[in-house]
Design a protein around this motif. Structure first.
Motif, PDB file in Angstrom:
ATOM      1  N   ASN A  69      14.935  -6.417  30.715  1.00  0.00           N
ATOM      2  CA  ASN A  69      15.531  -6.363  29.277  1.00  0.00           C
ATOM      3  C   ASN A  69      14.813  -7.270  28.320  1.00  0.00           C
ATOM      4  OD1 ASN A  69      17.914  -4.989  28.039  1.00  0.00           O
ATOM      5  ND2 ASN A  69      18.185  -7.135  27.452  1.00  0.00           N
ATOM      6  N   ASN A  70      14.402  -8.416  28.625  1.00  0.00           N
ATOM      7  CA  ASN A  70      13.998  -9.325  27.961  1.00  0.00           C
ATOM      8  C   ASN A  70      12.483  -8.918  27.367  1.00  0.00           C
ATOM      9  OD1 ASN A  70      16.112 -11.048  27.857  1.00  0.00           O
ATOM     10  ND2 ASN A  70      15.052 -12.550  29.439  1.00  0.00           N
ATOM     11  N   LEU A  71      11.735  -8.326  28.552  1.00  0.00           N
ATOM     12  CA  LEU A  71      10.490  -7.746  28.423  1.00  0.00           C
ATOM     13  C   LEU A  71      10.562  -6.520  27.546  1.00  0.00           C
ATOM     14  CD1 LEU A  71       7.330  -7.471  28.974  1.00  0.00           C
ATOM     15  CD2 LEU A  71       8.015  -6.516  31.184  1.00  0.00           C
ATOM     16  N   ALA A  72      11.658  -5.727  27.699  1.00  0.00           N
ATOM     17  CA  ALA A  72      11.626  -4.329  26.743  1.00  0.00           C
ATOM     18  C   ALA A  72      11.844  -4.848  25.497  1.00  0.00           C
ATOM     19  CB  ALA A  72      12.732  -3.724  27.217  1.00  0.00           C
ATOM     20  N   PHE A  73      12.562  -6.056  25.004  1.00  0.00           N
ATOM     21  CA  PHE A  73      12.725  -6.414  23.690  1.00  0.00           C
ATOM     22  C   PHE A  73      11.290  -6.786  23.035  1.00  0.00           C
ATOM     23  CE2 PHE A  73      13.838  -9.162  20.337  1.00  0.00           C
ATOM     24  CZ  PHE A  73      14.676  -8.767  19.748  1.00  0.00           C
ATOM     25  N   ALA A  74      10.821  -7.554  23.988  1.00  0.00           N
ATOM     26  CA  ALA A  74       9.240  -8.167  23.191  1.00  0.00           C
ATOM     27  C   ALA A  74       8.409  -6.966  23.249  1.00  0.00           C
ATOM     28  CB  ALA A  74       8.730  -9.324  24.338  1.00  0.00           C
ATOM     29  N   LEU A  75       8.386  -6.064  24.063  1.00  0.00           N
ATOM     30  CA  LEU A  75       7.197  -4.921  23.834  1.00  0.00           C
ATOM     31  C   LEU A  75       7.759  -4.153  22.554  1.00  0.00           C
ATOM     32  CD1 LEU A  75       7.406  -3.964  27.726  1.00  0.00           C
ATOM     33  CD2 LEU A  75       5.444  -4.622  26.342  1.00  0.00           C
ATOM     34  N   ALA A  76       8.951  -4.033  22.373  1.00  0.00           N
ATOM     35  CA  ALA A  76       9.175  -3.204  21.043  1.00  0.00           C
ATOM     36  C   ALA A  76       8.889  -4.169  19.774  1.00  0.00           C
ATOM     37  CB  ALA A  76      10.846  -3.175  21.073  1.00  0.00           C
ATOM     38  N   GLU A  77       8.643  -5.153  19.757  1.00  0.00           N
ATOM     39  CA  GLU A  77       8.182  -6.104  18.815  1.00  0.00           C
ATOM     40  C   GLU A  77       6.590  -5.930  18.705  1.00  0.00           C
ATOM     41  OE1 GLU A  77       9.834  -7.817  16.594  1.00  0.00           O
ATOM     42  OE2 GLU A  77      11.436  -6.888  17.325  1.00  0.00           O
ATOM     43  N   VAL A  78       5.895  -5.548  19.766  1.00  0.00           N
ATOM     44  CA  VAL A  78       4.448  -5.457  19.413  1.00  0.00           C
ATOM     45  C   VAL A  78       4.042  -3.907  19.543  1.00  0.00           C
ATOM     46  CG1 VAL A  78       3.977  -7.524  20.908  1.00  0.00           C
ATOM     47  CG2 VAL A  78       4.129  -5.510  22.165  1.00  0.00           C
ATOM     48  N   GLY A  79       4.960  -2.967  19.640  1.00  0.00           N
ATOM     49  CA  GLY A  79       4.899  -1.631  19.330  1.00  0.00           C
ATOM     50  C   GLY A  79       4.580  -0.779  20.544  1.00  0.00           C
ATOM     51  N   SER A  80       4.872  -1.255  21.683  1.00  0.00           N
ATOM     52  CA  SER A  80       4.712  -0.453  22.905  1.00  0.00           C
ATOM     53  C   SER A  80       6.216   0.121  23.191  1.00  0.00           C
ATOM     54  CB  SER A  80       4.459  -1.550  24.119  1.00  0.00           C
ATOM     55  OG  SER A  80       3.180  -1.759  23.964  1.00  0.00           O
ATOM     56  N   PHE A  81       6.680   0.972  22.380  1.00  0.00           N
ATOM     57  CA  PHE A  81       7.943   1.555  22.526  1.00  0.00           C
ATOM     58  C   PHE A  81       8.215   2.422  23.733  1.00  0.00           C
ATOM     59  CE2 PHE A  81       6.816   1.644  17.874  1.00  0.00           C
ATOM     60  CZ  PHE A  81       7.492   0.495  17.549  1.00  0.00           C
ATOM     61  N   ASN A  82       7.259   3.159  24.242  1.00  0.00           N
ATOM     62  CA  ASN A  82       7.481   3.964  25.645  1.00  0.00           C
ATOM     63  C   ASN A  82       7.669   2.995  26.823  1.00  0.00           C
ATOM     64  OD1 ASN A  82       7.470   6.393  24.111  1.00  0.00           O
ATOM     65  ND2 ASN A  82       5.238   6.666  24.432  1.00  0.00           N
ATOM     66  N   VAL A  83       6.737   2.132  26.721  1.00  0.00           N
ATOM     67  CA  VAL A  83       6.943   1.119  28.098  1.00  0.00           C
ATOM     68  C   VAL A  83       8.365   0.311  27.798  1.00  0.00           C
ATOM     69  CG1 VAL A  83       6.004  -0.840  29.185  1.00  0.00           C
ATOM     70  CG2 VAL A  83       4.479   0.984  28.283  1.00  0.00           C
ATOM     71  N   ALA A  84       8.654   0.060  26.685  1.00  0.00           N
ATOM     72  CA  ALA A  84       9.662  -0.603  26.351  1.00  0.00           C
ATOM     73  C   ALA A  84      11.033  -0.060  26.687  1.00  0.00           C
ATOM     74  CB  ALA A  84       9.785  -1.301  24.841  1.00  0.00           C
ATOM     75  N   GLN A  85      11.070   1.371  26.342  1.00  0.00           N
ATOM     76  CA  GLN A  85      12.246   2.088  26.580  1.00  0.00           C
ATOM     77  C   GLN A  85      12.233   2.472  28.284  1.00  0.00           C
ATOM     78  OE1 GLN A  85      11.431   5.697  24.525  1.00  0.00           O
ATOM     79  NE2 GLN A  85      12.322   5.033  22.710  1.00  0.00           N
ATOM     80  N   ASN A  86      11.248   2.263  28.956  1.00  0.00           N
ATOM     81  CA  ASN A  86      11.192   2.436  30.412  1.00  0.00           C
ATOM     82  C   ASN A  86      11.805   1.189  30.985  1.00  0.00           C
ATOM     83  OD1 ASN A  86      10.205   5.202  30.492  1.00  0.00           O
ATOM     84  ND2 ASN A  86       8.340   4.554  30.550  1.00  0.00           N
ATOM     85  N   MET A  87      11.188  -0.030  30.413  1.00  0.00           N
ATOM     86  CA  MET A  87      12.113  -1.118  31.065  1.00  0.00           C
ATOM     87  C   MET A  87      13.359  -1.393  30.657  1.00  0.00           C
ATOM     88  SD  MET A  87       9.084  -3.031  32.325  1.00  0.00           S
ATOM     89  CE  MET A  87       7.458  -2.847  32.520  1.00  0.00           C
ATOM     90  N   ALA A  88      13.792  -1.039  29.397  1.00  0.00           N
ATOM     91  CA  ALA A  88      15.228  -1.200  29.135  1.00  0.00           C
ATOM     92  C   ALA A  88      16.110  -0.328  30.211  1.00  0.00           C
ATOM     93  CB  ALA A  88      15.611  -0.921  27.645  1.00  0.00           C
ATOM     94  N   ARG A  89      15.479   1.069  30.161  1.00  0.00           N
ATOM     95  CA  ARG A  89      16.223   1.750  31.106  1.00  0.00           C
ATOM     96  C   ARG A  89      16.366   1.431  32.771  1.00  0.00           C
ATOM     97  NH1 ARG A  89      13.376   6.351  28.032  1.00  0.00           N
ATOM     98  NH2 ARG A  89      14.853   6.991  26.299  1.00  0.00           N
ATOM     99  N   ASP A  90      15.146   0.942  33.109  1.00  0.00           N
ATOM    100  CA  ASP A  90      15.290   0.395  34.418  1.00  0.00           C
ATOM    101  C   ASP A  90      16.286  -1.056  34.466  1.00  0.00           C
ATOM    102  OD1 ASP A  90      13.187   2.008  35.165  1.00  0.00           O
ATOM    103  OD2 ASP A  90      11.566   0.551  35.320  1.00  0.00           O
TER     104      ASP A  90
END
Length: 182
Positions: free
Chosen positions: A129-150
């Motif tokens: 969840n923490n990684l997903a939040f940070a990934l969203a901040e750098v624009g990696s939205f698809n990866v962020a969504q996958n991490m948050a869903r996991d």
């Protein structure tokens, strides 16, 4: 025990008092092993991150960098790995609150395989969840969504419904960032 619980309850003033007590008055409690001292440093770094002054950030960064260096030199073991995973996750959080999102992603990515190897699903969900939040901040939205869903799926599997809302909040954060006009 007490120190961690106080930080998690956001009772920072009392946590700081307990940390000082552990360091100064009851050194025998924290000098039982280097690992115990490192663990105190890691939680002290989280306390300083949450109290959020530039001096606290620098001090927390030094505590975490030192802890990670020491831990990486230690022999592998479950307790050492748990403390190392916590150090990386806390480093990610420290970097994230300072706006250093790429560094935060790197730290979180170092914590994840530790949690997976130890099968600590709740810790894995938190770091995902923490990684997903940070990934969203750098624009990696698809990866962020996958991490948050996991993370969300892990928390559902664990029946940890009180923290599912954090995952939903992160998914909403990702959606907002993805559609943010620039």
């Amino acid at each position: 025990g007490w120190f961690k619980r106080l930080i998690q309850k956001a009772d920072y003033k009392e946590a700081a008092r307990v940390a000082a007590l552990l360091r100064n008055q009851n050194k025998s409690l924290v000098t039982r092993s280097v690992l115990h001292q490192i663990e105190l440093d890691i939680w002290d770094a989280m306390l300083r991150t949450r109290t959020a002054s530039d001096d606290d950030f620098r001090f927390a960064q030094n505590l975490l960098d030192s802890a990670i260096r020491k831990l990486e030199k230690m022999p592998l073991g479950t307790k050492r790995n748990i403390v190392l995973g916590r150090a990386y996750n806390n480093l990610g959080y420290l970097l994230r609150v300072q706006g250093k999102f790429y560094g935060a992603c790197t730290a979180y990515r170092r914590a994840l395989p530790i949690w997976r190897d130890l099968r600590l699903d709740e810790e894995q969900a938190t770091t995902l969840n923490n990684l997903a939040f940070a990934l969203a901040e750098v624009g990696s939205f698809n990866v962020a969504q996958n991490m948050a869903r996991d993370a969300h799926e892990l928390r559902i599997k664990l029946s940890n419904f009180s923290l599912v809302s954090l995952n939903l909040n992160t998914l909403a954060h990702i959606a907002v960032r993805e559609n943010k006009p620039e």
